[in-house]
Design an enzyme around this catalytic site. Structure first.
Site, PDB file in Angstrom:
ATOM      1  CB  CYS A 157      54.875  28.632  32.211  1.00  0.00           C
ATOM      2  SG  CYS A 157      53.025  29.244  32.376  1.00  0.00           S
ATOM      3  CB  CYS A 187      53.187  29.917  35.523  1.00  0.00           C
ATOM      4  SG  CYS A 187      52.432  28.700  34.264  1.00  0.00           S
ATOM      5  CG  ASP A 188      56.915  30.539  37.147  1.00  0.00           C
ATOM      6  OD1 ASP A 188      56.016  30.386  38.251  1.00  0.00           O
ATOM      7  OD2 ASP A 188      57.132  29.651  36.294  1.00  0.00           O
TER       8      ASP A 188
END
Length: 315
Positions: free
Chosen positions: A132, A135-136
């Protein structure tokens, strides 16, 4: 007999449990083999509102569960082997627990990211391996990153990651991409993206603390090569966890549950779907939690008799 059974314990399922429990619906939440969903494999979550310093994924999920339990939600660990949606009350077969009945079901089983299955991959999830970018990506500011994949999602992830990374190298096992032309063009015109096509990933390299690179095989020469990188993003798609439903309700061609636009109602009255199991676009913890709230409110209205229409013809 339960008023509502929630299958799945990610952000959507636990949010649904909080809302139903507060409404005195006494929901039963069935936990699968990965309680808490994908967030339990995430280290630090920085984009969930309310935590200015961030929060560890497992801690966030543990707090959500405690909140649901505080209001009276019950939890049961087990694997749902099958369901009978032909009539209400619905019947669920739980491995090791027998049969349960429910007036309504909320499906929040999520979607599992596809992995390559190569050495070093699963061992380094949360330590440089991710599925992701949204997300990261922030954690790789100024670092070199590898993105694996050849479809639209890989092009999108690579382009997004250039906001943070010093360089993004896109690895694909073929010399042609599956991505649409517009997505390819967008990636190819980005100066920060380099290309390693016709190369098969064979191992994620690590120093024990984090990712150091990706070992690939050159499909033309057969030689092994090492691509140095601090992060490896696997972008080869997701699989919705809907197999246990045995096709008893409307799904799209990829297996995601279809819901009525603007709601969580499905083609089966009394069955609601929330989170990534019906969302192949956003796949974020906060959108999953929001749809969990929607599912609980839709479920409550259905039990009160406010929702009676069969929406199967409009999905």
């Amino acid at each position: 007999m339960y008023k509502s059974i929630i299958v799945g314990t990610g952000p959507s399922g636990l949010t649904a449990a909080i809302y139903l429990a507060r409404a005195n619906m006494e929901p039963l939440v069935i936990e699968g083999p990965e309680p808490g969903g994908q967030l339990t494999t995430t280290t630090e979550v920085e984009n969930f509102p309310g935590f200015p310093e961030g929060i560890m994924g497992p801690e966030l999920m543990a707090n959500m569960r405690k909140q649901a339990e505080r209001f009276g939600a019950k939890f049961l660990s087990g694997w749902v082997n099958g369901v009978d949606l032909s009539k209400r009350p619905f019947k669920l077969q739980i491995e090791g627990q027998g049969e349960l009945e429910a007036e309504t079901i909320i499906v929040s089983t999520g979607a599992s990211a596809k992995y390559l299955g190569i050495p070093g991959e699963k061992d380094n999830v949360g330590r440089g391996v991710s599925t992701c970018a949204t997300c990261d990506g922030f954690f790789f500011r100024g670092k070199r990153i590898v993105v694996i994949g050849g479809g639209d999602s890989a092009m999108e992830e690579a382009s997004f990651l250039t906001r943070f990374a010093s360089e993004v190298e896109l690895v694909h096992r073929r010399d042609e991409l599956r991505a649409s032309k517009i997505m390819q063009d967008r990636a190819r015109t980005n100066d920060k993206i380099s290309w390693s096509l016709n190369r098969t990933p064979i191992e994620v390299l690590s120093n024990g603390m984090g990712v150091t690179g990706l070992k690939v095989r050159n499909n033309e020469t057969g030689e092994e090569e090492t691509i140095e990188a601090s992060g490896v993003f696997v972008a080869i798609g997701h699989t919705p966890n809907t197999g246990f439903l045995n096709g008893q309700l409307d799904m799209d061609e990829h297996g995601y549950i279809k819901t009525k636009p603007g709601s969580t109602e499905t083609s089966v009255p009394g069955l609601f779907a929330c989170g990534d199991v019906q969302d192949n676009k956003y796949r974020q913890a906060i959108t999953a939690a929001g749809s969990g709230c929607m599912a609980a409110l839709d479920c409550e209205k259905f039990l009160e008799g406010s929702i009676t229409q069969d929406w199967s013809q409009s999905l």
